[in-house]
Scaffold this motif. Structure first.
Motif, PDB file in Angstrom:
ATOM      1  N   LYS A   1       0.821  -1.216   0.000  1.00 51.31           N
ATOM      2  CA  LYS A   1       0.000   0.000   0.000  1.00 51.31           C
ATOM      3  C   LYS A   1       0.853   1.263   0.000  1.00 51.31           C
ATOM      4  O   LYS A   1       0.458   2.286  -0.539  1.00 51.31           O
ATOM      5  CB  LYS A   1      -0.934  -0.021   1.213  1.00 51.31           C
ATOM      6  N   ASP A   2       1.997   1.219   0.623  1.00 51.60           N
ATOM      7  CA  ASP A   2       2.848   2.396   0.716  1.00 51.60           C
ATOM      8  C   ASP A   2       4.254   2.025   0.255  1.00 51.60           C
ATOM      9  O   ASP A   2       5.084   1.563   1.046  1.00 51.60           O
ATOM     10  CB  ASP A   2       2.878   2.919   2.152  1.00 51.60           C
TER      11      ASP A   2
ATOM     12  N   LEU B   1       7.556   2.722   2.217  1.00 50.77           N
ATOM     13  CA  LEU B   1       7.997   1.893   3.335  1.00 50.77           C
ATOM     14  C   LEU B   1       8.682   0.621   2.871  1.00 50.77           C
ATOM     15  O   LEU B   1       9.114  -0.192   3.688  1.00 50.77           O
ATOM     16  CB  LEU B   1       6.803   1.547   4.232  1.00 50.77           C
TER      17      LEU B   1
ATOM     18  N   GLY C   1       1.812  -5.825  10.108  1.00 46.74           N
ATOM     19  CA  GLY C   1       1.170  -4.527  10.284  1.00 46.74           C
ATOM     20  C   GLY C   1       1.654  -3.542   9.237  1.00 46.74           C
ATOM     21  O   GLY C   1       2.443  -3.876   8.357  1.00 46.74           O
ATOM     22  N   PRO C   2       1.197  -2.313   9.312  1.00 44.02           N
ATOM     23  CA  PRO C   2       1.550  -1.306   8.307  1.00 44.02           C
ATOM     24  C   PRO C   2       3.061  -1.170   8.137  1.00 44.02           C
ATOM     25  O   PRO C   2       3.787  -0.918   9.104  1.00 44.02           O
ATOM     26  CB  PRO C   2       0.931  -0.028   8.864  1.00 44.02           C
ATOM     27  N   GLY C   3       3.525  -1.367   6.908  1.00 44.67           N
ATOM     28  CA  GLY C   3       4.947  -1.227   6.636  1.00 44.67           C
ATOM     29  C   GLY C   3       5.802  -2.358   7.157  1.00 44.67           C
ATOM     30  O   GLY C   3       7.021  -2.294   7.103  1.00 44.67           O
ATOM     31  N   HIS C   4       5.174  -3.426   7.685  1.00 40.72           N
ATOM     32  CA  HIS C   4       5.915  -4.544   8.268  1.00 40.72           C
ATOM     33  C   HIS C   4       6.843  -4.058   9.380  1.00 40.72           C
ATOM     34  O   HIS C   4       8.032  -4.338   9.386  1.00 40.72           O
ATOM     35  CB  HIS C   4       6.710  -5.288   7.190  1.00 40.72           C
TER      36      HIS C   4
ATOM     37  N   ASN D   1       5.638  -4.054  12.914  1.00 45.70           N
ATOM     38  CA  ASN D   1       5.242  -4.578  14.216  1.00 45.70           C
ATOM     39  C   ASN D   1       5.759  -6.007  14.386  1.00 45.70           C
ATOM     40  O   ASN D   1       6.014  -6.724  13.423  1.00 45.70           O
ATOM     41  CB  ASN D   1       3.711  -4.582  14.346  1.00 45.70           C
TER      42      ASN D   1
ATOM     43  N   GLN E   1      -0.387  -9.258   1.773  1.00 49.58           N
ATOM     44  CA  GLN E   1       0.446  -8.270   2.453  1.00 49.58           C
ATOM     45  C   GLN E   1       1.673  -8.896   3.126  1.00 49.58           C
ATOM     46  O   GLN E   1       2.547  -8.196   3.618  1.00 49.58           O
ATOM     47  CB  GLN E   1      -0.362  -7.515   3.520  1.00 49.58           C
TER      48      GLN E   1
END
Length: 445
Positions: A68-69, A72, A365-368, A370, A397
């Motif tokens: 998604k980003d 990152l 999690g977002p951006g891997h 966590n 993801q």
């Protein structure tokens, strides 16, 4: 002739015998070779490069299919070797040996806290258990009774002004311990690469040592006949003899002087550049140890400088850590590991030596960023593992193992199976492995 008490009082001052004898701290000495295998197995030794902190699979060996980003995920992946394995470009040397790697992209069941995760990933038990190295040594027996069979290599090479730590295993002694197995199976820690094992030099001559040890055997034999209910005396005698043998074997095994004078070896292991010097030195030493029959050698990653300021480990929580740490962490191990694989292959040792890369958890999690126990990636090379192969996969993801998920305990069972050891038959005084384990035979070539 001394009494037994007088003998032990005198020999306790002989630094080269008793202090080194602490390597065998249990009354039961590790058995010699010729332990019967449960089935045919190729692996005789393991070299495990442990990535402290939990490496992000999405930035190393498991490219997510949906990002998604992109900011990152600053690293590209390339199809490598004839197998076409996709490997991050932060590992250019490992890309060159892709056809020797088996990527395990569907690991799960890790504990997503560091110390507990370290214990769990090495013991496959959330509570106190025996480490993988201890089980291997217990099942196979010693490959060289003059050297410790289970070794943890830390420390930094001489002249290394780049690495910021010696390397450590999260979870400490419990991660590399023997659990309910004899304590003699726990890892022998090497912290000083210049003087790897302390107290090897004795004030006595070899002839004097042999005389003392002969008398000790005679005294202990008399004591054992009088006290048959004390079964540990013979084992204690053997621990002294093992320490004496080590005085000759250890200096030779740890002596890198001839190796490092070879320019091709220096280049292969990256012994000259600062970022690879310590890791290359330890992996070269690991190769020498497995050549001489050591069963399990563990090399932990070190903390490194962050390209964007600060320092850290594979515990990358922020974009700054991803961009600044992962390139340096990868550089530290990339050439040395590729060199190790090439070296083992050329020496005819790769088929019997399993090289493992992995950490105590993955990222999610977002951006891997966590901690993630639901997906992590390890890779293996050698030891009869299927080369140029990617096993399992995660979701779009890369957060969760969905295809051929392989639990931590299944990884252990599979590795032990490749050693010729059936986890269901490994038992010591009621201590065993989880019988619900499954062997991932698809990764075995």
């Amino acid at each position: 002739m001394f009494t037994r008490r007088q003998f032990l009082s005198h020999v306790s001052a002989a630094s080269g015998i008793v202090a080194t004898g602490s390597l065998w701290t249990e009354d039961d000495i590790v058995p010699a070779t010729s332990v019967p295998l449960h089935h045919a197995g190729k692996v005789k030794s393991i070299i495990f490069y442990y990535c402290k902190g939990g490496p992000s699979q999405a930035h190393t060996f498991d490219k997510p299919r949906s990002v998604k980003d992109p900011a990152l995920h600053p690293f590209s992946f390339s199809k490598s070797g004839q197998s076409g394995l996709e490997i991050s470009d932060v590992f250019p040397a490992l890309q060159n040996v892709a056809d020797d790697l088996c990527l395990i992209r569907s690991g799960y069941g890790a504990l997503a806290t560091h110390n507990e995760g370290g214990i769990h990933i090495f013991t496959s038990a959330s509570k106190l258990g025996a480490s993988l190295g201890a089980w291997m040594l217990h099942g196979l027996g010693s490959g060289n009774r003059s050297l410790p069979g289970h070794v943890l290599l830390t420390g930094r090479a001489e002249g290394d002004n780049w690495a910021l730590s010696d390397g450590e295993v999260l979870g400490g002694a419990r991660s590399v311990g023997a659990g309910g197995l004899p304590p003699s199976l726990q890892a022998q820690v090497v912290r000083d690469l210049e003087r790897p094992i302390a107290n090897l030099d004795s004030r006595m001559s070899p002839a004097e040592q042999s005389r003392w040890l002969t008398e000790l055997g005679e005294l202990n034999s008399v004591f054992s006949k009088r006290h048959p209910h004390v079964p540990d005396i013979d084992a204690r005698t053997e621990s002294f003899l093992a320490a004496q043998r080590m005085q000759t074997a250890a200096p030779e095994a740890f002596d890198l002087s001839k190796e490092i004078s070879n320019p091709s070896i220096r280049k292969r292991y990256g012994l000259d550049p600062q970022p690879t010097r310590s890791t290359g030195t330890k992996l070269l030493l690991a190769r020498r140890l497995v050549e001489r029959g050591v069963r399990f050698v563990l090399v932990p990653s070190m903390e490194v400088p962050n390209l964007e300021g600060g320092s850290g480990s594979w515990d990358t929580h922020t974009p700054t850590q991803v961009r600044g740490l992962i390139p340096n962490l990868a550089t530290a191990c990339d050439q040395p590991l590729a060199g190790l694989i090439t070296d083992l292959k050329e020496r005819g040792l790769l088929d019997q030596t399993l090289v493992v890369w992995g950490g105590e958890m993955g990222r999610g999690g977002p951006g891997h960023m966590n901690h993630n126990g639901s997906a992590f990636t390890w890779w293996m090379a050698g030891g009869g593992v299927r080369p140029g192969f990617a096993y399992g996969s995660t979701d779009e993801q890369g957060f969760t193992a969905v295809e051929n998920p392989i639990h931590v305990r299944d990884l252990h069972a599979t590795i032990l199976w490749m050693c010729g050891l059936d986890y269901r038959q490994l038992n010591y005084n009621g201590v065993g492995l989880d019988t619900t384990c499954k062997v991932a035979k698809d990764i075995i070539g």
